[in-house]
Scaffold this motif. Structure first.
Motif, short mmCIF file in Angstrom:
data_model
loop_
_atom_site.label_atom_id
_atom_site.label_comp_id
_atom_site.label_asym_id
_atom_site.label_seq_id
_atom_site.Cartn_x
_atom_site.Cartn_y
_atom_site.Cartn_z
N TYR A 1 34.27 41.50 25.62
CA TYR A 1 34.73 43.44 26.09
C TYR A 1 35.00 43.86 24.67
CZ TYR A 1 35.75 39.93 30.02
OH TYR A 1 35.32 38.99 31.06
N PRO A 2 33.94 44.49 24.45
CA PRO A 2 33.89 45.80 23.45
C PRO A 2 33.98 46.93 24.00
CG PRO A 2 31.35 45.18 23.67
CD PRO A 2 33.03 44.04 24.43
N THR A 3 33.54 47.25 25.04
CA THR A 3 33.96 48.72 26.21
C THR A 3 35.80 48.69 26.07
OG1 THR A 3 33.24 47.84 27.44
CG2 THR A 3 31.58 48.88 26.03
N VAL A 4 36.09 47.87 25.78
CA VAL A 4 37.48 47.93 26.75
C VAL A 4 38.43 47.39 26.02
CG1 VAL A 4 39.32 46.61 28.09
CG2 VAL A 4 36.83 46.30 29.00
N ILE A 5 38.67 46.03 24.88
CA ILE A 5 39.58 45.99 23.89
C ILE A 5 39.22 47.26 22.81
CG2 ILE A 5 40.64 44.50 22.11
CD1 ILE A 5 40.59 42.60 24.34
N GLN B 1 38.64 42.65 32.71
CA GLN B 1 37.13 42.17 33.86
C GLN B 1 37.18 43.62 35.09
OE1 GLN B 1 37.36 38.36 35.63
NE2 GLN B 1 36.47 37.93 34.25
N VAL B 2 39.12 43.95 35.72
CA VAL B 2 39.00 44.75 35.69
C VAL B 2 38.63 46.53 35.33
CG1 VAL B 2 41.26 46.41 37.16
CG2 VAL B 2 40.56 43.87 37.13
N ILE B 3 38.89 46.13 34.83
CA ILE B 3 38.66 48.26 33.47
C ILE B 3 37.55 47.98 33.69
CG2 ILE B 3 38.61 49.24 31.65
CD1 ILE B 3 41.97 48.27 31.40
N GLU B 4 36.65 46.57 32.80
CA GLU B 4 35.53 47.04 32.53
C GLU B 4 33.81 47.38 34.43
OE1 GLU B 4 32.39 44.92 29.89
OE2 GLU B 4 32.74 43.72 31.82
N ARG B 5 34.67 46.33 35.13
CA ARG B 5 34.57 46.68 36.15
C ARG B 5 34.23 48.25 37.16
NH1 ARG B 5 34.05 40.12 37.83
NH2 ARG B 5 32.81 39.45 35.99
N LEU C 1 43.12 47.70 39.84
CA LEU C 1 44.20 48.06 38.88
C LEU C 1 45.80 48.63 39.21
CD1 LEU C 1 44.64 48.55 35.39
CD2 LEU C 1 44.06 50.37 36.42
N VAL C 2 46.03 48.68 40.33
CA VAL C 2 46.74 49.84 40.83
C VAL C 2 47.06 49.22 42.29
CG1 VAL C 2 46.48 51.67 39.29
CG2 VAL C 2 45.61 51.68 41.90
N ARG C 3 46.73 48.29 42.63
CA ARG C 3 47.65 47.43 44.16
C ARG C 3 48.16 47.67 44.43
NH1 ARG C 3 43.43 42.42 45.41
NH2 ARG C 3 45.13 41.27 44.34
N TYR C 4 49.12 47.10 43.22
CA TYR C 4 50.61 46.88 43.70
C TYR C 4 51.35 48.13 43.24
CZ TYR C 4 50.66 48.36 38.73
OH TYR C 4 50.92 49.33 37.84
N MET C 5 50.93 49.15 43.02
CA MET C 5 51.56 50.30 43.39
C MET C 5 52.18 50.83 45.32
SD MET C 5 50.48 52.81 39.49
CE MET C 5 51.80 53.82 40.08
N ALA C 6 51.15 50.14 45.80
CA ALA C 6 50.90 50.29 46.75
C ALA C 6 52.02 49.40 48.02
CB ALA C 6 49.81 50.57 47.65
N GLY C 7 51.89 48.82 47.30
CA GLY C 7 52.65 47.00 48.17
C GLY C 7 52.27 46.25 48.27
N VAL C 8 50.43 46.33 47.49
CA VAL C 8 50.11 44.80 48.23
C VAL C 8 49.95 44.47 46.99
CG1 VAL C 8 47.36 44.76 48.12
CG2 VAL C 8 48.20 46.71 48.46
N ALA D 1 35.93 42.39 41.43
CA ALA D 1 34.94 42.73 42.40
C ALA D 1 34.27 43.58 41.48
CB ALA D 1 35.25 43.69 44.01
N ASP D 2 33.31 44.04 41.34
CA ASP D 2 32.51 45.24 40.42
C ASP D 2 32.14 46.44 41.20
OD1 ASP D 2 30.88 46.68 38.58
OD2 ASP D 2 29.83 44.21 37.59
N TRP D 3 32.42 46.80 40.93
CA TRP D 3 32.58 48.65 41.83
C TRP D 3 31.16 49.58 40.64
CZ3 TRP D 3 33.45 50.13 46.12
CH2 TRP D 3 34.98 50.07 46.96
N ARG D 4 31.03 49.07 39.43
CA ARG D 4 30.08 50.06 38.87
C ARG D 4 28.73 50.37 39.16
NH1 ARG D 4 29.89 46.08 33.76
NH2 ARG D 4 30.11 44.54 35.55
#
Length: 735
Positions: free
Chosen positions: A201-205, A290-294, A300-307, A317-320
């Motif tokens: 994952y060179p585009t992430v790390i 994977q979360v960041i690359e996709r 990445l942030v759903r925990y902040m909404a209580g999920v 899921a890949d959203w690219r």
């Protein structure tokens, strides 16, 4: 920079910062502090001589063998050798900070030993207390130690039995359990696994650094991510904050950040960590990658909404391929005038228009997510594009966005809690000025917060609310709608919701030239402003009556011309200082009520209006089917978000709801602003006015404070000449 700034407050202190590991810069910095003094001395024959003495103004050099808060940087051999040599040559002590890197964490008792560096002083703390007590210790070369120091310098909390006993026990356990060797072995394994991950994952790390179990993972910048939220977080050095939150809440792995290099995640586990636990951590990091690359910001942030997390087996899921690539495209300026436009999310549903991956947060939880971040995430430039006129002139537009909805800003306004927003507005206007923008436009509630720009005046940049062109293009839309529905303006009644506001009051004065009867609706607390607006309408009517022949009169002026009150003015029986205010009272007395210009607080009063303009400050719909006339009706809804409920279109097909203030650009079909639900080549009039002022090189504030009829007419003519016209006007969200 935020940490370095603290050193600048000390007057006279010469502070130099160098890149970690840069031996040449270190030598240059020490050389710059070289000094020479001269003294008189007598030789053996008692003759005076001038004696030169060279010395260094450096009193000590502090070095972390492995930087902790600086980003987990292991100092190189050349740098450390230079540090030791410079200290010895210039006779100042070398102080080694082993607070984080010592006590075996880096694979030996002190990291400097493993790196072949000998210091004059060594500082220890943190793990020296065994995780139970706060204790620090200083190890000093014997020849440098002053025996009286421990007697003369005392401290209330120094050398207490409790802390010293725990420190001694920690040292005993360190040796007994061979913790340094454990850290060396486990650290080598962890670094190896993480570097394998970096290779995948060179585009992430960007980089994996460290020694022993003092490990740093630096995240790569994500300016090209298809995800708007990931791009924004990366630009504000906040992506690592979201990443550590994800690791804790989704993966059950607690890690930290380095304070001076915020894009670096720090891993400093216990020396007793098991191989299986290290594998689990690496697995968690792989899913983060994977979360960041996709481009899956929702995950990445759903925990902040209580999920709640679905566990490590839940696929990412890949959203690219599903995100709007236009949102990540930033056109750089190329010599044309530069302008900026300040905006915010219209409503909670706008969140997924800006970043579709946030659909992974259930709709009912998105408001909670926004409430949690809207004051923390700073506004930023989210779009850059070029706007061209029909003749080829162009401006470069920067769109600055607040991740806050109209309703959240409205709540802050009603609570009188806008200091945070005022500060952010001032900072962004100043930043845009520094970037070279000659004009800055204010959209949505930002113009309300700034009191139509008056509270945000910054020297060197022109400000505008865009309200003048909003009125001009809205009038065109209203007349277009009336023709489409076969409504004769000369025989109709105009209802205006939010009539005390700047935009609506200007609409009223212009539409009163065509419409004979008008209804002004506002809140109870705005009653005095409604009366003032009504008086202004009568004043305009009287001025038209005074300068035009009777057969030329239209609208309100024609309607009141035959009244007894106007006759008294014409014949000179009444000579009030303010004819508009006098007519307001006199016509009320003559007709037993407000016949031509009516004031109301109730939406139900719209039932007698064929034409409606609405521009309230409400964040939720306020006009519903039961409020409207049973006859065909045209509504021009200027508010963002909309004042008109979707139920009007569903239940009243004879009612035409127009989105006021939508402009079609002359040569910009490739421009798509899906995040505000506009079709290709269309923008809001407030943004268009900002662009027009930039093209014209207009150097002053415009639509600043109360707008005037003259401003509306001037910007309308500029737009006509530049090819900016009425855009897509239906209110149905079909694009």
């Amino acid at each position: 920079e935020m940490y370095r700034g603290a050193f600048r407050q000390f007057g006279g202190m010469n502070v130099t910062w160098i890149k970690p590991g840069d031996a040449d810069s270190l030598r240059e910095s020490v050389a710059a502090e070289a000094a020479t003094t001269y003294a008189l001395a007598a030789d053996a024959e008692k003759r005076l001589q001038l004696v030169e003495r060279r010395w260094s103004r450096v009193v000590a050099m502090f070095v972390e063998p492995v930087q902790g808060e600086g980003g987990i940087h292991v100092m190189g051999a050349d740098f450390l050798a230079a540090a030791r040599a410079l200290a010895s040559e210039n006779q100042f002590p070398l102080v080694l900070d082993e607070v984080q890197s010592g006590m075996g964490r880096c694979g030996s008792f002190i990291a400097s030993h493993r790196l072949g560096l000998r210091g004059d002083y060594y500082g220890f703390a943190k793990s020296l207390g065994g995780g139970i007590s706060k204790v620090g210790a200083l190890l000093i070369e014997r020849e440098r130690y002053q025996p009286d120091f421990g007697v003369i310098h005392t401290s209330t909390f120094a050398e207490d039995d409790y802390s010293c006993l725990l420190a001694l026990k920690a040292l005993e356990i360190l040796e007994r359990d061979e913790l340094a060797a454990r850290c060396d072995e486990s650290g080598s394994y962890l670094l190896g696994r993480l570097r394998e991950l970096q290779g995948r994952y060179p585009t992430v790390i960007k980089e994996v650094r460290g020694m022993g179990l003092m490990v740093g993972v630096e995240l790569a910048e994500q300016s090209q991510s298809p995800s708007g939220l990931i791009r924004l977080a990366s630009s504000q050095q906040a992506l690592s904050h979201l990443a550590t939150g994800y690791l804790l809440n989704e993966e059950g792995v607690r890690v930290g950040l380095t304070l001076s290099l915020l894009n670096t995640i720090r891993l400093e586990p216990s020396a007793y960590v098991r191989r299986a636990d290290l594998d689990r951590v690496v697995g968690a990091f792989e899913r983060l990658c994977q979360v960041i690359e996709r481009a899956n910001a929702g995950r990445l942030v759903r925990y902040m909404a209580g999920v709640r997390s679905g566990g490590s087996a839940e696929p990412v899921a890949d959203w690219r391929g599903r995100l709007d690539a236009n949102l990540a495209a930033f056109e750089e300026p190329s010599g044309e005038p530069q302008v900026a436009f300040l905006s915010h999310l219209m409503e909670t549903s706008s969140l997924v228009l800006w970043d579709a991956s946030l659909a992974e947060i259930p709709a009912e939880r998105r408001d909670a997510f926004l409430r949690g971040i809207h004051r923390v995430v700073k506004p930023a430039v989210t779009r850059q594009f070029r706007i061209r006129s029909a003749a080829g002139a162009a401006v470069h537009m920067r769109v600055v966005s607040w991740i806050a909805t109209s309703s959240l800003i409205e709540e802050a306004l009603r609570a009188g809690d806008t200091e945070w927003l005022d500060e952010q507005i001032d900072e962004m206007v100043e930043e845009m000025r520094r970037e070279g923008c000659r004009t800055v436009g204010f959209g949505g509630y930002l113009s309300i917060v700034s009191q139509n720009c008056k509270r945000a005046a910054v020297p060197g940049v022109a400000l505008t609310t865009g309200n003048a062109f909003t009125v001009a293009i809205g009038l065109e839309a209203l007349r277009h709608g009336a023709r489409e529905r076969g409504i004769d303006l000369a025989a109709s009644r105009l209802g205006c919701v939010g009539a005390a506001g700047n935009i609506c009051s200007t609409y009223l004065r212009l539409m009163a030239e065509d419409v004979p009867r008008l209804l002004l609706i506002g809140r109870a607390q705005s009653r005095l402003r409604l009366v003032k607006a009504a008086a202004a309408l009568y004043q305009d009517a009287w001025e038209r009556i005074s300068r035009q022949r009777p057969e030329e009169l239209t609208g309100l002026a024609r309607a009141v011309f035959e009244t007894r009150s106007v006759r008294r003015l014409i014949e000179g029986d009444a000579r009030p200082s303010s004819p508009g205010e006098w007519l307001f009272d006199s016509l009320h007395e003559e007709f037993g009520g407000h016949h031509f210009v009516q004031l109301s607080e109730e939406m139900s009063a719209l039932s007698d209006c064929e034409i409606v303009v609405t521009a309230s400050n409400s964040a939720t719909p306020i006009i519903f089917p039961e409020h409207l006339s049973p006859r065909p009706t045209v509504i021009c809804d200027i508010s963002v978000p909309a004042d008109v409920s979707p139920s009007v279109a569903e239940q009243r097909p004879d009612v035409l709801v127009l989105r006021g203030g939508i402009v079609r650009l002359p040569d910009n079909d490739e421009l798509v602003l899906k995040e505000v639900m506009l079709p290709p080549g269309h923008v809001f009039a407030c943004l268009a006015e900002t662009a027009l002022l930039g093209m014209e090189g207009y150097p002053h504030n415009f639509s600043f404070g109360e707008i005037t009829k003259a401003e509306v007419e001037w910007i309308r003519e500029v737009a006509r000449r530049r090819g900016f016209g009425l855009g897509y006007v239906t209110a149905q969200k079909t694009f």
